[in-house]
Design a protein around this motif. Structure first.
Motif, mmCIF file in Angstrom:
data_model
loop_
_atom_site.group_PDB
_atom_site.id
_atom_site.type_symbol
_atom_site.label_atom_id
_atom_site.label_comp_id
_atom_site.label_asym_id
_atom_site.label_seq_id
_atom_site.Cartn_x
_atom_site.Cartn_y
_atom_site.Cartn_z
ATOM 1 N N PRO A 411 53.370 50.440 -9.227
ATOM 2 C CA PRO A 411 52.182 51.288 -9.387
ATOM 3 C C PRO A 411 50.917 50.451 -9.443
ATOM 4 N N LYS A 412 49.821 51.054 -9.037
ATOM 5 C CA LYS A 412 48.514 50.397 -9.077
ATOM 6 C C LYS A 412 47.664 51.076 -10.148
ATOM 7 N N ILE A 413 47.167 50.285 -11.096
ATOM 8 C CA ILE A 413 46.358 50.810 -12.196
ATOM 9 C C ILE A 413 44.907 50.391 -11.977
ATOM 10 N N PHE A 414 44.026 51.382 -11.845
ATOM 11 C CA PHE A 414 42.596 51.119 -11.731
ATOM 12 C C PHE A 414 41.915 51.552 -13.024
ATOM 13 N N VAL A 415 41.203 50.622 -13.633
ATOM 14 C CA VAL A 415 40.616 50.865 -14.953
ATOM 15 C C VAL A 415 39.647 52.037 -14.915
ATOM 16 N N ASN A 416 38.838 52.139 -13.866
ATOM 17 C CA ASN A 416 37.846 53.223 -13.811
ATOM 18 C C ASN A 416 38.510 54.594 -13.781
ATOM 19 N N GLU A 417 39.646 54.718 -13.090
ATOM 20 C CA GLU A 417 40.349 56.010 -13.054
ATOM 21 C C GLU A 417 40.970 56.331 -14.405
ATOM 22 N N VAL A 418 41.545 55.334 -15.070
ATOM 23 C CA VAL A 418 42.146 55.565 -16.388
ATOM 24 C C VAL A 418 41.078 55.988 -17.384
ATOM 25 N N VAL A 419 39.930 55.306 -17.382
ATOM 26 C CA VAL A 419 38.836 55.659 -18.295
ATOM 27 C C VAL A 419 38.326 57.065 -18.007
ATOM 28 N N LEU A 420 38.193 57.404 -16.720
ATOM 29 C CA LEU A 420 37.703 58.738 -16.343
ATOM 30 C C LEU A 420 38.649 59.828 -16.836
ATOM 31 N N ILE A 421 39.942 59.637 -16.666
ATOM 32 C CA ILE A 421 40.919 60.633 -17.112
ATOM 33 C C ILE A 421 40.888 60.777 -18.637
ATOM 34 N N SER A 422 40.814 59.649 -19.342
ATOM 35 C CA SER A 422 40.772 59.697 -20.813
ATOM 36 C C SER A 422 39.526 60.424 -21.304
ATOM 37 N N LEU A 423 38.383 60.101 -20.705
ATOM 38 C CA LEU A 423 37.136 60.753 -21.117
ATOM 39 C C LEU A 423 37.141 62.241 -20.772
ATOM 40 N N PHE A 424 37.773 62.606 -19.658
ATOM 41 C CA PHE A 424 37.846 64.019 -19.293
ATOM 42 C C PHE A 424 38.688 64.794 -20.302
ATOM 43 N N GLY A 425 39.758 64.166 -20.817
ATOM 44 C CA GLY A 425 40.565 64.814 -21.850
ATOM 45 C C GLY A 425 39.751 65.088 -23.096
ATOM 46 N N ILE A 426 38.911 64.133 -23.490
ATOM 47 C CA ILE A 426 38.053 64.330 -24.663
ATOM 48 C C ILE A 426 36.963 65.355 -24.361
ATOM 49 N N PHE A 427 36.373 65.257 -23.165
ATOM 50 C CA PHE A 427 35.271 66.147 -22.800
ATOM 51 C C PHE A 427 35.715 67.608 -22.735
ATOM 52 N N SER A 428 36.925 67.864 -22.215
ATOM 53 C CA SER A 428 37.407 69.249 -22.115
ATOM 54 C C SER A 428 37.531 69.879 -23.494
ATOM 55 N N SER A 429 38.020 69.111 -24.459
ATOM 56 C CA SER A 429 38.133 69.615 -25.832
ATOM 57 C C SER A 429 36.760 69.797 -26.459
ATOM 58 N N LEU A 430 35.860 68.849 -26.206
ATOM 59 C CA LEU A 430 34.515 68.914 -26.775
ATOM 60 C C LEU A 430 33.747 70.110 -26.237
ATOM 61 N N LEU A 431 33.848 70.346 -24.931
ATOM 62 C CA LEU A 431 33.138 71.473 -24.313
ATOM 63 C C LEU A 431 33.676 72.809 -24.810
ATOM 64 N N ALA A 432 35.017 72.925 -24.896
ATOM 65 C CA ALA A 432 35.608 74.181 -25.386
ATOM 66 C C ALA A 432 35.170 74.456 -26.817
ATOM 67 N N SER A 433 35.098 73.433 -27.668
ATOM 68 C CA SER A 433 34.676 73.617 -29.065
ATOM 69 C C SER A 433 33.208 74.003 -29.143
ATOM 70 N N PHE A 434 32.393 73.407 -28.304
ATOM 71 C CA PHE A 434 30.961 73.717 -28.317
ATOM 72 C C PHE A 434 30.710 75.174 -27.931
ATOM 73 N N ILE A 435 31.396 75.622 -26.860
ATOM 74 C CA ILE A 435 31.198 77.005 -26.413
ATOM 75 C C ILE A 435 31.719 77.990 -27.458
ATOM 76 N N ALA A 436 32.889 77.685 -28.043
ATOM 77 C CA ALA A 436 33.480 78.618 -29.017
ATOM 78 C C ALA A 436 32.666 78.702 -30.301
ATOM 79 N N SER A 437 32.003 77.615 -30.689
ATOM 80 C CA SER A 437 31.272 77.604 -31.958
ATOM 81 C C SER A 437 29.847 78.111 -31.833
ATOM 82 N N ARG A 438 29.452 78.589 -30.659
ATOM 83 C CA ARG A 438 28.099 79.116 -30.520
ATOM 84 C C ARG A 438 27.886 80.371 -31.336
ATOM 85 N N ASN A 439 28.978 81.083 -31.669
ATOM 86 C CA ASN A 439 28.855 82.305 -32.466
ATOM 87 C C ASN A 439 28.305 82.030 -33.859
#
Length: 452
Positions: A411-439
């Protein structure tokens, strides 16, 4: 002095605000471990963890597949740069032609970025084998010493029968799948029946008889099925005067092709230099589309997880109405109170993404062992099932060879892709919490206290 004090006060205020938000968020999370939101939070964290792990593993394996193909194509077929137009307009084998070749080879030897360079001819052919079997192939005429001068070529061309010997007349080395299709083996005689070339070459001929001195195998099936190599001298003899001489140039850094092409064009304005990116544009474009579609499909995992977090956070906000009203009564700003729930979403993303990244990298590094384990498990599961249902066929059960093939591809591991995937996992949770807590911004202390 006042500026320093104001900056110090600002940092102190930010630190105090974040400490308060983090403290209340942790208290909420600690209570939720035994509350109704515990299962939702756990599932969301696990969803992000396995989503990140799956995506990293899949992308690394896909990179391994793609780059194994690309490496074979670069070393055997396309090279990093293809240089043409060495022939004169008025004469094809005059002094100018020899001088241009010698000058270009001297240039390549002086360039520190050039790993190797190989002159060759190529032509399409219809190859006839034993019993009238036929198959189309690309015939490449290369120097007989290519195994010594080009380490990359030698690394990718694995000789499985005979040896790479094209030093004499009418000797040929063919791909393993091509040999199977035309029924050829070591020592067989094959005919290049139809051959593209200049006007001075017969299109069809039964006299172009070559002896197979070697059969090779590479990691790319199309090359195994459609490539054969003859000597440089045989190429000049059979391809005719109209055949174009091509130099394949390999670089130490494949991404330095644009800079090297610019230097070649500056030194030799009459030559045509083409990058591997342009020469293989359609193939590499198809690989990129395949990879992008795979990423989109796996990214849907995060969409499902984000929806789960959104629903869980909305329920949590509703269950925390009293606490929210108390915090508001004590002077807490609504934006700060919303930040408490956003912080919980952020921590959910971090606690899911970080372990998922570690697991994904671990699986990618040990992918060979994983596929070997899957091969064993699949074999024994099949064997047990056959022995229970149809014992007499147990001897015919074999391990799936595809698992062995997958295990052999690093397998070929590219650091930029790994970082992007990790940050997207955090961002998806952060965005969902932000939208839900607007109430929270719609709640007032009076309404909550009146309802309670």
């Amino acid at each position: 002095m006042n500026t320093r004090l104001s900056l110090k006060d600002l940092f102190s205020s930010i630190k105090s605000s974040l400490s308060w938000i983090f403290f209340v968020s942790r208290r909420f999370a600690k209570v939720d471990r035994t509350g109704s939101s515990a299962l939702t939070t756990t599932l969301a964290t696990l969803g992000i963890c396995f989503g990140v792990m799956t995506l990293i593993t899949v992308i690394c394996v896909m990179n391994g597949f793609q780059h194994s193909f690309i490496d074979v194509i670069m070393e055997i077929s396309s090279y990093h740069i293809r240089v043409e137009n060495f022939e004169s307009d008025d004469e094809l084998a005059g002094a100018d032609f020899s001088e241009r070749r010698a000058s270009f080879e001297s240039f390549c030897l002086s360039e520190s970025s050039v790993r190797s360079f190989t002159p060759f001819y190529e032509a399409q052919s219809l190859v006839l084998g034993s019993y009238g079997k036929e198959s189309a192939a690309m015939i490449k005429a290369v120097p007989a010493s290519i195994f010594e001068s080009d380490a990359g070529f030698k690394k990718q061309v694995h000789i499985i029968s005979g040896k790479f010997d094209i030093s004499g007349e009418n000797k040929i080395v063919i791909g393993s799948e091509l040999a199977r299709r035309i029924g050829a083996r070591l020592g067989s005689e094959i005919n290049l029946y139809a051959l593209s070339g200049g006007s001075d070459v017969e299109l069809f001929s039964g006299d172009r008889i070559f002896t197979v001195t070697g059969i090779f195998h590479t990691g790319y099936a199309d090359i195994n099925a459609g490539f054969a190599f003859i000597s440089f001298e045989d190429g000049k003899k059979y391809f005719g005067n109209g055949a174009k001489l091509i130099y394949g140039v390999k670089l130490l850094d494949e991404n330095a092709d644009a800079r090297e092409i610019s230097r070649i064009s500056s030194e030799f304005p009459n030559l045509k230099a083409e990058s591997w990116k342009n020469y293989n544009r359609s193939f590499f474009g198809a690989l990129q589309v395949e990879k992008n579609m795979l990423m989109v499909l796996v990214f849907l995992i995060f969409v499902v997880v984000a929806i789960n977090i959104f629903n869980g956070m909305r329920r949590m906000v509703y269950e925390r109405r009293e606490e929210i009203s108390v915090l508001s009564a004590f002077g807490g700003k609504k934006r700060s109170i919303q930040s408490i729930f956003v912080m919980q979403g952020f921590l959910t993303g971090v606690f899911g993404s970080v372990p998922g990244t570690v697991l994904g990298l671990f699986l990618s590094v040990n992918m060979g062992s994983v596929f070997l384990l899957l091969s064993k498990l699949s074999y024994y599961a099949t064997l047990i099932g056959v022995m229970i249902l149809n014992p007499e066929n147990g001897d015919f059960v074999r391990e799936n060879p595809m698992f062995m093939l997958y295990a052999s591809i690093p397998p070929k591991i590219f650091v930029n892709e790994v970082v992007l995937i990790s940050l997207f996992g955090i961002f998806s949770s952060l965005l969902a919490s932000f939208i839900a807590s607007r109430n929270i911004l719609k709640l007032t202390v009076v309404e909550v206290m009146r309802d309670e």
